[in-house]
Write a protein that holds these residues in place. Sequence first.
Motif, PDB file in Angstrom:
ATOM      1  N   PRO A   1       9.451  48.814  62.642  1.00  0.00           N
ATOM      2  CA  PRO A   1       8.984  47.520  63.133  1.00  0.00           C
ATOM      3  C   PRO A   1       7.719  47.562  63.979  1.00  0.00           C
ATOM      4  O   PRO A   1       6.856  46.690  63.849  1.00  0.00           O
ATOM      5  CB  PRO A   1      10.157  46.966  63.928  1.00  0.00           C
ATOM      6  CG  PRO A   1      11.188  48.019  63.964  1.00  0.00           C
ATOM      7  CD  PRO A   1      10.811  49.117  63.040  1.00  0.00           C
ATOM      8  N   ILE A   2       7.578  48.550  64.825  1.00  0.00           N
ATOM      9  CA  ILE A   2       6.375  48.613  65.663  1.00  0.00           C
ATOM     10  C   ILE A   2       5.157  48.906  64.802  1.00  0.00           C
ATOM     11  O   ILE A   2       4.119  48.239  64.928  1.00  0.00           O
ATOM     12  CB  ILE A   2       6.531  49.650  66.798  1.00  0.00           C
ATOM     13  CG1 ILE A   2       7.662  49.217  67.733  1.00  0.00           C
ATOM     14  CG2 ILE A   2       5.220  49.828  67.555  1.00  0.00           C
ATOM     15  CD1 ILE A   2       8.040  50.265  68.771  1.00  0.00           C
TER      16      ILE A   2
ATOM     17  N   ARG B   1       4.217  45.801  62.745  1.00  0.00           N
ATOM     18  CA  ARG B   1       3.510  44.771  63.511  1.00  0.00           C
ATOM     19  C   ARG B   1       2.088  45.224  63.830  1.00  0.00           C
ATOM     20  O   ARG B   1       1.152  44.434  63.796  1.00  0.00           O
ATOM     21  CB  ARG B   1       4.242  44.421  64.804  1.00  0.00           C
ATOM     22  CG  ARG B   1       5.564  43.702  64.642  1.00  0.00           C
ATOM     23  CD  ARG B   1       5.524  42.553  63.656  1.00  0.00           C
ATOM     24  NE  ARG B   1       6.828  41.995  63.410  1.00  0.00           N
ATOM     25  CZ  ARG B   1       7.793  42.532  62.660  1.00  0.00           C
ATOM     26  NH1 ARG B   1       7.612  43.704  62.072  1.00  0.00           N
ATOM     27  NH2 ARG B   1       8.947  41.937  62.490  1.00  0.00           N
TER      28      ARG B   1
ATOM     29  N   LEU C   1       8.602  41.407  67.985  1.00  0.00           N
ATOM     30  CA  LEU C   1       9.348  42.612  68.332  1.00  0.00           C
ATOM     31  C   LEU C   1      10.407  42.341  69.398  1.00  0.00           C
ATOM     32  O   LEU C   1      11.529  42.849  69.308  1.00  0.00           O
ATOM     33  CB  LEU C   1       8.387  43.705  68.807  1.00  0.00           C
ATOM     34  CG  LEU C   1       7.499  44.306  67.720  1.00  0.00           C
ATOM     35  CD1 LEU C   1       6.394  45.140  68.346  1.00  0.00           C
ATOM     36  CD2 LEU C   1       8.321  45.127  66.739  1.00  0.00           C
TER      37      LEU C   1
ATOM     38  N   ARG D   1      13.617  40.570  67.964  1.00  0.00           N
ATOM     39  CA  ARG D   1      14.408  41.235  66.924  1.00  0.00           C
ATOM     40  C   ARG D   1      15.855  41.380  67.379  1.00  0.00           C
ATOM     41  O   ARG D   1      16.123  41.591  68.557  1.00  0.00           O
ATOM     42  CB  ARG D   1      13.861  42.636  66.636  1.00  0.00           C
ATOM     43  CG  ARG D   1      12.547  42.651  65.951  1.00  0.00           C
ATOM     44  CD  ARG D   1      12.062  44.056  65.651  1.00  0.00           C
ATOM     45  NE  ARG D   1      12.940  44.699  64.679  1.00  0.00           N
ATOM     46  CZ  ARG D   1      13.595  45.829  64.887  1.00  0.00           C
ATOM     47  NH1 ARG D   1      13.495  46.464  66.029  1.00  0.00           N
ATOM     48  NH2 ARG D   1      14.365  46.342  63.955  1.00  0.00           N
TER      49      ARG D   1
END
Length: 86
Positions: free
Chosen positions: A56-57, A60, A78, A81
């Motif tokens: 996810p990081i 993004r 983030l 989530r």
Amino acid sequence: ILTSYGHLSRNRSVGIALGQGRNIDEITSGMRSVAEGIRTTESTVTLARRNKVEMPIAERMYSVLYEDLRVNDAIQDLMERKLKEE
């Protein structure tokens, strides 16, 4: 540690400029050296997608760099989530 905190770090400089609202083309057009984190982000996300690994990081960050996602929106995505084991 130096990449994160050093005042001469190219990656840190790019991150600060992104946080100030500048886009990646504007930032890199004025650079005479390479901030390796830009290309590394692209490679990381490509590999993660190919291997169906959630990152996810990195996703993004990729969206901020290459898809014009605003930094504040990336942070909000983030932070909102659902919690899960990772």
